[in-house]
Design an enzyme around this catalytic site. Structure first.
Site, short mmCIF file in Angstrom:
data_model
loop_
_atom_site.label_atom_id
_atom_site.label_comp_id
_atom_site.label_asym_id
_atom_site.label_seq_id
_atom_site.Cartn_x
_atom_site.Cartn_y
_atom_site.Cartn_z
N ASP A 1 -16.86 -14.25 34.44
CA ASP A 1 -15.86 -15.23 34.01
C ASP A 1 -15.10 -14.73 32.78
O ASP A 1 -15.69 -14.42 31.75
CB ASP A 1 -16.59 -16.54 33.72
CG ASP A 1 -15.70 -17.62 33.12
OD1 ASP A 1 -14.47 -17.53 33.26
OD2 ASP A 1 -16.26 -18.57 32.54
N HIS B 1 -16.78 -22.32 28.67
CA HIS B 1 -16.65 -20.92 29.09
C HIS B 1 -17.07 -19.98 27.96
O HIS B 1 -16.80 -20.23 26.79
CB HIS B 1 -15.20 -20.62 29.48
CG HIS B 1 -14.72 -21.39 30.67
ND1 HIS B 1 -14.89 -20.95 31.96
CD2 HIS B 1 -14.10 -22.59 30.75
CE1 HIS B 1 -14.37 -21.83 32.79
NE2 HIS B 1 -13.89 -22.84 32.08
#
Length: 549
Positions: free
Chosen positions: A192, A365
């Site tokens: 990610d 994130h």
């Protein structure tokens, strides 16, 4: 000689959202996620889904669909895919509950198979592909990474993740398992990239609780909190802060109501028996006894928060002295819409609190420090950054280089990376990719690219309609031209000149051409476009209309 493995990027590499990846080996395919993205411009569509034609054309080869978690950018396009591709979907518990609702609304039947961290699921009988689900921390319950076993070695797909050392409820990040997989040997890490431009590490979700407590304690009016409806941990902290001050909790927004109900039924969310109240009860409560959870963190015009800011919500209104907390991060492209909502709330007399003022939100994130830590744990031979715009992917690749990963592959949607005994290469072939504009409530009702183009043109330059009535026999102009314009600049002072241009264009047509109605309309269109181009370079959409009398 082991069969090669191909990684096919179908969405999420070069943009935020619309995540979809396919792993192909020996004629079998496993799909990882299938999500949507939301338009950041007013083009009259609800969602944008990836072009799934590559998968549909190979639907007999798809043996499994693996879901990493339940966010819309990872599951939102599954109804479209599952309407055409009948493969089992291996999905974590909370994501399954969310997906069941989506499929039910779309009228799509699917084989959903719940999976827990540590379990391994194959990609069909005899398929050389399988996935082990590994617990990670993110901003939604049950998020998982995937350890994909292939004839070309172990591929580790992080899904969306952060390394939260003090998560709010649920499982933590299984770092021990990730480290064990690293010792085993990771051929390829797909990680990610969303926050790759942010140095350091993200704050723990648990740190938001103290900021909420501080904000709530100072408020003497009602409290409105806008957050993502899928962020159950955030909702729990809001509920806890409200309960500590004796405030009841009301819910605004369909997704907020649905997710709170699901999370409560599944045990992810624990609310006091007295705390939830209806909107009717909320209207009667003293200001200091009410907290409202609402959708609309990104300034969506039809969201509950935006309607509150305009004074248009049928159930509640924001009053002077109320506190409005935006407990979310801006999605790039939404800053103007969010700013307009915040300004409108301030004009109503509310205090508006958001991330830049105090830590009322933390990202789900990983930032640079966590991304590099994951590389240290997995020690991959090769690296592909995923989930992000190209600058995010490029920065993430730089982090991998700093960690000593020699082989880095920057892919974008449509590109295919092949792993073989001899190494890895990006193939010349490309998968068809693109954006399909769709109405969420009408499965398969795609809006054509040409329609989207027309809408953008109308928004930019407006519409100019020119109407002329001609005699059916002689083809002489008997009325008009009438000029009707919407959103067109520079016409008010030049209407007479434009009419003269149109009449001259018709008079110059040969008699035989004047008999053709389509030719007359084309002459009108060209004359109007020529006048606007000469007078200022504007290019409105032109609608010519010829009426025969």
């Amino acid at each position: 000689m082991a069969p090669s493995v191909r990684i096919v990027a179908l969405g999420g590499l070069g943009e935020i959202g619309m995540n979809c990846l396919a792993v192909e080996c020996d004629g079998r395919i496993a799909v990882v996620d299938c999500g949507v993205m939301f338009p950041n411009e007013a083009i009259g569509v609800d969602v944008i889904v990836p072009d799934l034609s590559w998968l549909v054309a190979r639907k007999e080869q798809v043996g499994a669909i693996y879901v990493t978690h339940g966010h819309e950018d990872h599951i939102g396009a599954l109804p479209q895919l599952l309407a055409a591709v009948k493969a089992p979907v291996h999905v974590p518990r909370f994501a399954r509950a969310l997906l069941e609702g989506r499929l039910r609304e779309a009228g799509v039947q699917a084989d959903l198979r719940e999976v827990r961290p540590g379990e391994v699921r194959g990609a069909g009988d005899g398929a050389p592909l399988s996935a082990e689900f590994v617990a990670v921390t993110h901003s939604i319950p049950d998020a998982c990474a995937l350890a994909l076993r292939t004839p070309q070695g172990l591929l580790f797909h992080t899904g969306d993740f952060k390394i939260d050392e003090a998560p709010v409820g649920g499982r933590g990040f299984d770092l021990a398992r990730v480290e064990a997989l690293g010792r085993e040997g990771v051929r390829l890490l797909l990680s990610d990239s969303t926050n790759s431009e942010r140095p350091g590490s993200s704050l723990s979700e648990s740190e938001v609780g103290a900021a909420l407590d501080h904000a709530f304690e100072r408020s003497r009016g009602r409290i409105f909190v806008a957050c993502f409806a899928s962020n159950i941990h955030r909702i729990q902290q809001v509920a806890d802060a409200a309960r500590g001050l004796g405030r009841r909790l009301a819910l605004l927004g369909r997704s907020m109501e649905q997710n709170v109900r699901l999370a409560s039924e599944l045990g992810y969310l624990k609310l006091a028996g007295w705390q939830l109240c209806s909107l009717e009860e909320a209207r009667e409560l003293p200001p200091r006894e009410l907290c409202v959870l609402t959708t609309g963190t990104q300034g969506e015009p039809r969201s509950a928060l935006a309607r509150l800011s305009r004074g248009e919500h049928p159930s509640l209104e924001v009053q002077p002295g109320d506190l409005v907390v935006l407990s979310s991060r801006y999605i790039p492209g939404n800053e103007i819409a969010i700013g307009e909502v915040m300004n409108a709330l301030a004009r109503l007399g509310a205090e508006v609190a958001y991330e830049e003022v105090r830590p009322l939100h933390v990202s789900g994130h990983a930032q640079e420090g966590e991304q590099r830590r994951l590389m240290q744990l997995t020690r991959p031979e090769r690296f592909v950054p995923i989930h992000g715009e190209f600058r995010h992917l490029a920065r993430h690749a730089q982090h991998a280089s700093a960690e000593g990963v020699q082989h880095r592959h920057l892919l974008v949607d449509g590109e295919v990376l092949e792993l073989s005994d001899g190494g890895a290469r990006v193939l010349d072939e490309r998968a068809p990719v693109g954006r399909v504009y769709a109405d969420r409530d009408a499965l398969g009702a795609a809006v054509e690219e040409a329609v989207i183009g027309d809408r953008r043109q109308l928004a930019e330059a407006g519409l100019c309609a020119v109407v002329v009535c001609v005699d059916r026999a002689s083809r002489a102009v008997v009325r008009g031209p009438e000029i009707l314009a919407r959103g067109v600049a520079g016409l008010s002072s030049g209407g007479t000149a434009l009419r003269g241009e149109v009449l001259r264009a018709l008079e110059e047509l040969p008699p035989a051409v004047r008999q053709d109605r389509a030719a007359l309309e084309e002459a009108l269109r060209l004359a109007v476009r020529r006048w606007f181009r000469r007078e200022g370079g504007r290019k409105p959409e032109v609608l010519p209309i010829v009426l025969e009398l």
